[in-house]
Design a protein around this motif. Structure first.
Motif, short mmCIF file in Angstrom:
data_model
loop_
_atom_site.label_atom_id
_atom_site.label_comp_id
_atom_site.label_asym_id
_atom_site.label_seq_id
_atom_site.Cartn_x
_atom_site.Cartn_y
_atom_site.Cartn_z
N GLU A 283 0.81 -1.22 0.00
CA GLU A 283 0.00 0.00 0.00
C GLU A 283 0.84 1.27 0.00
N THR A 306 -9.89 -1.94 -4.45
CA THR A 306 -8.46 -1.89 -4.74
C THR A 306 -8.07 -3.04 -5.67
N ILE A 308 -4.35 -5.47 -6.73
CA ILE A 308 -2.94 -5.78 -6.50
C ILE A 308 -2.27 -5.88 -7.86
N ARG A 321 -0.57 -2.17 -3.95
CA ARG A 321 -2.02 -2.12 -3.71
C ARG A 321 -2.48 -0.71 -4.06
#
Length: 365
Positions: A283, A306, A308, A321
């Motif tokens: 993140e 979100t 990845i 992320r």
């Protein structure tokens, strides 16, 4: 309830050392997690605190009293195991009451305390039912009730939710934490599930191969891992590791990664040229066109709000992320920037994090 102090605790089984010189303090009323993979020594540590195993050396103090060599019966500890171990021929009321009955407590007091515990656990409606037809969650509540009714100095819980399915585990984790908050009990809880530990614990000890790698609050351990093991074990996805040859001086606020300066928290140590590892949480990675450090998009994983994004770089794979609205196309090369205050720098040889202005208060094992 009780403060529990562990000093230089060691346990050997023949030539095998299960726990090595562990030291930490469990504050009065704390929900304390012993976390690590199978075989790391967490259950052995719990059993030594409870008196089910005696330490080879070291001290265990409960409420200031050295109980290191005392049997479990003299420690005023209640255990809750993964397997419920209820008496099938008894109903719920008699299962909960059993510890008090065996101690010769008066019938009126037994009835009062059993009903009080049933209210706390919200199982009053089950008291006169047999345990055979109960759900896994209700059986675990009964097992908890049998421990709580004794009013011990501390509770020892050895993966008590391990036999439940995922949905019940999440529900019971919330209920256990809420129960702890209502009672203010000192609780020592063993788990291999880092999400469970982060969700429930006031403090966490992370163990590996019998060694305490780090202890602290969930946020301290997540934000400032003391070792590469902790950084890799805590977090989903785990911390990214970028391996490189480098050096720095005390007071530096950046490192050179492939000829690109990367801002870091102020480094409080000095390192001669050596293999280093830069650690960054997914993140704390941002994809931006103008960043000089570059990576190639390999794959994306959509997670709702979100995603990845997995990228390959000159120093290893990186997961970012990022918001799901950001378009990242496999095959394209993009710039990567990192949140400076959240970076960690490790010695690749020892696995230890270098001290920075951000992690100066971290408790190593």
């Amino acid at each position: 309830m009780a403060e529990i102090v562990i000093r230089n605790l060691r346990k050997e089984f023949g030539s095998f050392t299960a726990v090595q010189q562990s030291s930490f303090t469990i504050a009065d009323g704390e929900f304390f997690m012993l976390l690590g993979p199978s075989g790391c020594g967490k259950t052995t540590t719990l059993r030594m605190i409870a008196g089910l195993e005696l330490p080879t050396s070291g001290e265990i103090l409960i409420d200031g009293e050295d109980v290191s060599q005392k049997p479990a019966s003299q420690r005023d500890i209640a255990m809750v195991f993964q397997m419920f171990a209820l008496y099938p021929h008894m109903n719920v009321r008699k299962n909960i009451a059993y510890p008090l009955v065996s101690q010769g407590v008066a019938k009126d007091e037994v009835k009062r305390r059993v009903e009080e515990v049933a209210r706390i656990l919200r199982i009053e409606h089950l008291l006169d039912k047999g345990v055979g037809g109960l759900s896994g969650g209700d059986r675990q509540r009964v097992a908890l009730g049998r421990a709580i009714v004794r009013r011990p100095k501390a509770f020892m819980m050895d993966e008590p939710l391990g036999a439940l399915d995922a949905e019940f585990r999440e529900l019971m984790a919330e209920e256990l934490r809420a129960l702890h908050d209502r009672m203010g009990a000192t609780t020592v809880y063993v788990t291999h599930d880092q999400l469970e530990a982060m969700q429930m614990g006031d403090k966490i000890v992370v163990m590996n191969h019998g060694v305490v790698e780090q202890f602290g609050t969930p946020q301290d351990i997540y934000d400032h891992p003391a070792t590469l093991f902790v950084a890799d074990f805590i977090g989903s996805p785990a911390m990214n590791f970028l391996r490189f040859e480098g050096a720095f001086r005390a007071g530096d606020t950046s490192i050179m990664l492939g000829g690109v300066p990367i801002e870091t928290p102020e480094l409080q140590a000095e390192a001669a040229p050596r293999p280093l590892v830069l650690g960054v949480r997914p993140e704390h990675v941002t994809l931006t066109d103008d960043a000089p450090y570059r990576g190639r998009v390999e794959a994306t994983e959509y997670l709702g709000t979100t995603q990845i994004v997995t990228l390959s770089t000159a120093h290893g794979s990186v997961k970012a992320r990022i918001p799901s609205g950001h378009v990242a196309r496999p095959g394209e090369t993009v710039g990567l920037s990192f949140t400076a205050r959240s970076l960690s720098v490790f010695d690749a040889a020892t696995g230890r994090a270098f001290r920075t202005a951000a992690n100066a208060g971290v408790h190593h094992g």
